[in-house]
Structures are given as C-alpha cells and as structure tokens.
Design an enzyme around this catalytic site. Structure first.
Site, PDB file in Angstrom:
ATOM      1  N   ARG A 117     -34.449   8.990  22.835  1.00 50.49           N
ATOM      2  CA  ARG A 117     -35.580   9.901  23.049  1.00 50.49           C
ATOM      3  C   ARG A 117     -35.476  11.117  22.135  1.00 50.49           C
ATOM      4  O   ARG A 117     -36.488  11.620  21.649  1.00 50.49           O
ATOM      5  CB  ARG A 117     -35.640  10.344  24.518  1.00 50.49           C
ATOM      6  N   CYS A 171     -34.341  19.545  28.219  1.00 49.76           N
ATOM      7  CA  CYS A 171     -34.350  18.084  28.376  1.00 49.76           C
ATOM      8  C   CYS A 171     -35.804  17.655  28.320  1.00 49.76           C
ATOM      9  O   CYS A 171     -36.558  18.146  27.491  1.00 49.76           O
ATOM     10  CB  CYS A 171     -33.668  17.688  29.684  1.00 49.76           C
TER      11      CYS A 171
END
Length: 278
Positions: A178, A237
């Site tokens: 990611r 995050c």
C-alpha cells in the site's frame, strides 16, 4: 502503573476496584463483528468500545475514515464506565493490538497515563488459562477528568509544509504494498506522502502477535531511522489507527514523544492538490 504493555499474567493480579478493561475488537469489513464477539465472550468485567462510534468522530468526506472523536464526548463515555484519575485502564483486541493501541493513544490524548495494551490480546488471556465471560461489565459512573494531553498530533497543513520545509520525518504504518501504491482497496488513491518512511505495524509483533522485546524494537527502529529524536517523528497510516500501534511500539522501546497525524492517508488523498508519491 502500566503505561505501554501488560501481560495476561500481570493483568490477572490487578485489583478490580482500580481497573477498567476495554474490549476494542473490530473488523473494517464487518463493523458489527466486535460487539457480537464481545457478547459471545470477553475478559471478565470488560466494556466494549466501538472504533467507529466511540474511538472516532464524525466523517465529513475530507477528514479521513477515522477522525479523532470529540474529546468531551469520549470523556463522558469513559466516565460512564468508571475511569477515574487513579484507574488502571487495559485495552485489548484480537488482532495484534491495532485497535487497542488506538484506545491507548486516545486516553493519553485526554491526559490519562495509566493505560496499557494487553500483549497478545484475548488469545493471550485464554492461553494463560483464564476464563471468558458473557456478562456485561459493571458500570461505576463517575466524571472522567480530562487533563493536559500526554501525546500530540499534527494536521494536514503541517505535513504539507513539512514537505517543502522538513522539520520532522513521517512514518507510514501501512503495508509495503500500500505504501508503494499497489493493490489499494481502502482508499481511492494509492501511494504515500512524499518523503515518508515505511514501517508496517505488524513488524512490531512476533508470529504469536506478541510485541517484540523493547530491546529488539529499539534496534529495529534505529535501523530504519538511524539516530533520531522521537519528537521529530510523525506517525500516519490509512486512517490514524494502526499508526498508534507504531507509537505504542516506540514508547515501549523507550522512544516516547512522537506525534500522530490522525487524518493519515485517507484524509491526505481526499484533496487532489496534495502531492502523492509512488
């Protein structure tokens, strides 16, 4: 006083009258899972806090998937289950502590120092031979005292300014895939904040989902960042949840003082004017 991690064995010795246990189990793809799991069986006396309803605020479409909750509202929720200034709070989940760490950070954000995450979560409790309960935790309502925050955060504007005028290092807790912008399924844009480093939060735990030793965590963080000032580190995050896991790991390793970017990637990528790196 436990302020980072607590073992199942240590938790079992704490007196009930000065203890509040938080069940923070949750699944992104199944938001009702945590409450159902709690009702089926939880640590005796535990109270359930839902990531979306208790540990996050209202979404506007451009403030991320899990914006910080209103502090006053969270204080009422904590007071309703008996958290006083002298209470030891212990949070747990069933996925390596990623949701429990969010509760840990939020209590410290409200100025409560005596909060720890159960190392190994509910599995560690059961493996230690302790029973679960299906009875709801007893409520001992009181007024939760909000005090000066023990942790700090930054907003998107500060992160944007930091790209041109570096004053801190951003550490992204998402997976390497990611981070690179590959296989993104949770957010509409893949990639990362320019200049960010990557430390997947699951690297903080071992195969049994127990946190690595403080010594090992310290060595791994130094290998990633070199000699660094913890106050010059900002964690992010996808939505400000697993970043708290990295904050917890650093604190356990003796690196206290880092900050959180709560909006994280889900907020950052909501504005196409913000730069993206892949």
């Amino acid at each position: 006083m436990y302020q980072t991690l607590i073992s199942a064995e240590q938790l079992a010795t704490l007196p009930d009258e000065n203890l509040v246990i938080l069940d923070c189990r949750f699944r992104l793809e199944q938001p009702d899972y945590g409450l159902a799991a709690y009702e089926a069986g939880h640590l005796p006396g535990a109270h359930y806090l839902h990531l979306d309803y208790h540990l996050s605020g209202s979404k506007t479409g451009d403030n991320g998937r899990h914006p910080l909750p209103d502090g006053s509202r969270l204080a009422v929720d904590l007071g309703a289950i008996g958290v006083t200034p002298g209470t030891q709070v212990v949070a747990y989940d069933d996925v390596a502590g990623q949701y429990a760490a969010r509760a840990w950070w939020l209590l410290r954000w409200l100025g409560h120092p005596s909060v720890a995450v159960l190392d190994g979560g509910i599995a560690a409790w059961s493996q230690a031979g302790h029973a679960l309960s299906s009875e709801a935790g007893q409520r001992r309502p009181c007024r939760f005292s909000v005090r000066a925050p023990l942790v700090d955060s930054v907003d998107a504007a500060a992160v944007l300014t930091n790209i041109e005028q570096p004053a801190f290092t951003v550490v992204d807790a998402r997976s390497a895939e990611r981070f690179r912008g590959e296989g993104e399924t949770l957010d509409p844009v893949g990639g990362h904040i320019p200049g960010a480093a990557n430390r997947f939060f699951m690297h903080n735990v071992d195969a049994a989902n127990r946190f690595k030793s403080a010594q090992q965590l310290r060595a791994e963080w130094q290998a990633l960042l070199g000699e660094f000032d913890p106050a010059a580190i900002v964690h992010q995050c996808g939505s400000g949840v697993t970043a708290c896991h990295n904050l917890l790991a650093m604190s356990h390793a003796g690196f206290a003082g880092s900050r959180l970017y709560p909006g994280s990637w889900s907020e950052w990528c909501s504005d196409p004017a913000r730069p993206v790196e892949r």
